[in-house]
Design a protein around this motif. Structure first.
Motif, PDB file in Angstrom:
ATOM      1  N   UNK A 123       0.850  -1.187   0.000  1.00  0.00           N
ATOM      2  CA  UNK A 123       0.000   0.000   0.000  1.00  0.00           C
ATOM      3  C   UNK A 123       0.886   1.238   0.000  1.00  0.00           C
ATOM      4  N   UNK A 124       0.293   2.348  -0.374  1.00  0.00           N
ATOM      5  CA  UNK A 124       0.988   3.634  -0.437  1.00  0.00           C
ATOM      6  C   UNK A 124       1.752   3.892   0.859  1.00  0.00           C
ATOM      7  N   UNK A 125       3.049   4.138   0.739  1.00  0.00           N
ATOM      8  CA  UNK A 125       3.922   4.214   1.898  1.00  0.00           C
ATOM      9  C   UNK A 125       3.611   5.329   2.865  1.00  0.00           C
ATOM     10  N   UNK A 126       2.959   6.404   2.399  1.00  0.00           N
ATOM     11  CA  UNK A 126       2.646   7.518   3.294  1.00  0.00           C
ATOM     12  C   UNK A 126       1.655   7.119   4.377  1.00  0.00           C
ATOM     13  N   UNK A 173      -7.891   1.840   1.002  1.00  0.00           N
ATOM     14  CA  UNK A 173      -7.479   2.580  -0.190  1.00  0.00           C
ATOM     15  C   UNK A 173      -8.247   2.041  -1.393  1.00  0.00           C
ATOM     16  N   UNK A 174      -9.070   2.888  -2.021  1.00  0.00           N
ATOM     17  CA  UNK A 174      -9.900   2.440  -3.138  1.00  0.00           C
ATOM     18  C   UNK A 174     -10.084   3.560  -4.163  1.00  0.00           C
ATOM     19  N   UNK A 175      -9.604   3.334  -5.409  1.00  0.00           N
ATOM     20  CA  UNK A 175      -8.781   2.226  -5.894  1.00  0.00           C
ATOM     21  C   UNK A 175      -7.452   2.132  -5.144  1.00  0.00           C
ATOM     22  N   UNK A 176      -6.907   0.919  -5.128  1.00  0.00           N
ATOM     23  CA  UNK A 176      -5.787   0.630  -4.242  1.00  0.00           C
ATOM     24  C   UNK A 176      -4.452   0.958  -4.908  1.00  0.00           C
ATOM     25  N   UNK A 177      -3.713   1.821  -4.279  1.00  0.00           N
ATOM     26  CA  UNK A 177      -2.373   2.214  -4.700  1.00  0.00           C
ATOM     27  C   UNK A 177      -1.364   1.393  -3.898  1.00  0.00           C
ATOM     28  N   UNK A 362       9.818  -1.590  -2.476  1.00  0.00           N
ATOM     29  CA  UNK A 362       9.958  -1.592  -1.019  1.00  0.00           C
ATOM     30  C   UNK A 362       9.342  -0.355  -0.377  1.00  0.00           C
ATOM     31  N   UNK A 363       9.077   0.672  -1.162  1.00  0.00           N
ATOM     32  CA  UNK A 363       8.422   1.866  -0.624  1.00  0.00           C
ATOM     33  C   UNK A 363       6.967   1.585  -0.240  1.00  0.00           C
ATOM     34  N   UNK A 364       6.446   0.427  -0.642  1.00  0.00           N
ATOM     35  CA  UNK A 364       5.030   0.112  -0.438  1.00  0.00           C
ATOM     36  C   UNK A 364       4.810  -1.056   0.521  1.00  0.00           C
ATOM     37  N   UNK A 365       5.846  -1.398   1.270  1.00  0.00           N
ATOM     38  CA  UNK A 365       5.648  -2.485   2.225  1.00  0.00           C
ATOM     39  C   UNK A 365       6.897  -3.252   2.576  1.00  0.00           C
ATOM     40  N   UNK A 366       8.056  -2.719   2.232  1.00  0.00           N
ATOM     41  CA  UNK A 366       9.296  -3.346   2.664  1.00  0.00           C
ATOM     42  C   UNK A 366       9.869  -4.339   1.676  1.00  0.00           C
ATOM     43  N   UNK A 367      10.776  -5.156   2.169  1.00  0.00           N
ATOM     44  CA  UNK A 367      11.584  -6.029   1.319  1.00  0.00           C
ATOM     45  C   UNK A 367      10.780  -7.111   0.608  1.00  0.00           C
ATOM     46  N   UNK A 368       9.584  -7.411   1.082  1.00  0.00           N
ATOM     47  CA  UNK A 368       8.756  -8.399   0.383  1.00  0.00           C
ATOM     48  C   UNK A 368       8.443  -7.962  -1.047  1.00  0.00           C
ATOM     49  N   UNK A 369       8.572  -6.673  -1.316  1.00  0.00           N
ATOM     50  CA  UNK A 369       8.223  -6.139  -2.636  1.00  0.00           C
ATOM     51  C   UNK A 369       9.435  -5.525  -3.334  1.00  0.00           C
ATOM     52  N   UNK A 370      10.622  -6.005  -2.969  1.00  0.00           N
ATOM     53  CA  UNK A 370      11.859  -5.391  -3.459  1.00  0.00           C
ATOM     54  C   UNK A 370      12.112  -5.627  -4.942  1.00  0.00           C
ATOM     55  N   UNK A 371      11.434  -6.587  -5.561  1.00  0.00           N
ATOM     56  CA  UNK A 371      11.614  -6.804  -7.003  1.00  0.00           C
ATOM     57  C   UNK A 371      10.509  -6.144  -7.830  1.00  0.00           C
TER      58      UNK A 371
END
Length: 397
Positions: A123-126, A173-177, A362-371
């Motif tokens: 999700x949006x990092x903010x 968040x809808x639509x989901x960023x 990773x800006x949207x939830x950490x290392x799980x999304x690093x690729x």
């Protein structure tokens, strides 16, 4: 208007305009000669009717202290009713400088330090930083990715997180960023019923509500189950996305519950004192009432769809194991390059080889999304072609 004519008329080279996206690459990246597809704003001028409304107000009025213009309120109510089948009451409306500030005020007004706040990731990092900077606990519930690259909620995990951590607030968040998912009424009903069962306040960020690019119709959280959850909800939106007006600091904060609204406004008065933003109100009124603005929105959505289709087709042929999430809403493509690029190489590949400035996963939830990367498609097709060519050239099967 076709996409070529629209781009020719409204696209603008923003370098040198103090654009955060085009001139602020040094804030996030190792170099400043990149094609910027990161910050979520458009590279298109606002509709002429909005430009005219701003100029007309400034020419006709002193910029002194003002009260909220009733025409603005009527315009917001009319847009929600006609476009989203959502019937608002004038007294429900209050405001914030932007949606994130509104969320921060909700966190301050309705939770205490160390309280738990939940969200669905990625999700949006903010959202995360807004809560953590206020000394609240972030309880991120990862969504499950399906074989067709859509995301679904593990409702049991969502409810368990709420009960285990005594969650006080859910940021929806809808639509989901960044995943581009437009939530169905059935999905939201399941989420919101869990929140209602455990007395969790719902904050619904609906800033991308007008940017629907797929088959699923946008449903405001306020209308789910005929408004059954509206009394436990605060919805927010802004024209900063729909009509590219992020520099006009104004967001609608919609609070049907009078007690919640009073509590929000009391907190707002404690931390922020201002009168109405007359320039933003003039622009919003034009956007919500002028036929030219609605036609512009239709045309810009066609450009975004064309860019997305080109990106998917070209990357899909050259990199068949790439995973692109369906972009049913927003103008943000969520792409997993994990089949081709190691997580530790992503920044080097995109910045130094592809010469692209994306929003990194990773800006949207950490290392799980690093690729992953999120790419902003609200630009010219030429820019998307350049970015796509660079990715194909430097990312090999």
């Amino acid at each position: 208007m076709n996409t070529v004519d629209f781009t020719e008329k409204y696209y603008i080279d923003r370098r040198g305009s103090h654009s955060r996206k085009w001139d602020g690459e040094h804030l996030k990246f190792s170099r400043t000669d990149l094609l910027p597809l990161w910050v979520a704003d458009m590279d298109f001028m606002a509709p002429q009717c909005i430009q005219d409304a701003i100029c007309s107000y400034v020419k006709a009025n002193p910029l002194g202290y003002t009260m909220t213009n009733p025409n603005y309120i009527e315009a917001v109510i009319g847009w929600y009713k006609c476009r989203h089948h959502c019937n608002l009451q004038a007294e429900w409306l209050t405001s914030a400088p932007n949606v994130i500030t509104g969320i921060m005020w909700c966190i301050g007004a309705f939770t205490k330090p160390n309280d738990a706040i939940t969200l669905l990731s990625p999700v949006y990092g903010a959202f995360d930083t807004s809560a953590s900077s206020a000394q609240r606990q972030i309880i991120a519930v990862p969504m499950n990715r399906t074989e067709d690259n859509r995301y679904t909620v593990d409702y049991d995990a969502f409810e368990n997180a709420i009960t285990e951590h005594n969650v006080k607030l859910f940021i929806h968040c809808n639509p989901h960023n960044p995943i581009g998912h437009v939530w169905t009424e059935r999905e939201m009903d399941r989420l919101f019923s869990i929140c209602q069962r455990h007395n969790v306040l719902i904050i619904s960020d609906e800033i991308h509500q007008d940017l629907i690019t797929g088959p699923t119709e946008f449903t405001s959280a306020l209308t789910v189950s005929k408004g059954a959850y509206a009394d436990n909800m605060i919805a927010m939106s802004s024209l900063s996305k729909s009509f590219n007006m992020a520099s006009l600091h104004h967001a609608e904060v919609i609070i049907p519950n009078e007690k919640l609204r009073s509590q929000f406004n009391a907190y707002k008065a404690h931390v922020y004192h201002t009168d109405s933003d007359v320039i933003a109100e003039a622009a919003i009124t034009a956007a919500y009432t002028h036929p030219e603005a609605e036609a512009w929105l239709t045309d810009v959505l066609a450009v975004i769809r064309e860019n997305y289709e080109y990106l998917c087709q070209e990357l899909g042929m050259a990199l068949p194991h790439i995973r692109i999430s369906p972009m049913d809403g927003t103008y943000l493509a969520w792409i997993d390059f994990g089949a081709y690029v190691k997580a530790e190489d992503m920044h080097d590949v995109f910045e130094n080889k592809c010469r692209i400035a994306p929003s990194f996963g990773e800006w949207f939830g950490g290392e799980d999304y690093a690729t992953f990367v999120r790419l902003n498609l609200a630009t010219s097709l030429e820019n998307i072609k350049t970015a796509t060519h660079n990715m194909i050239k430097h990312i090999h099967p």
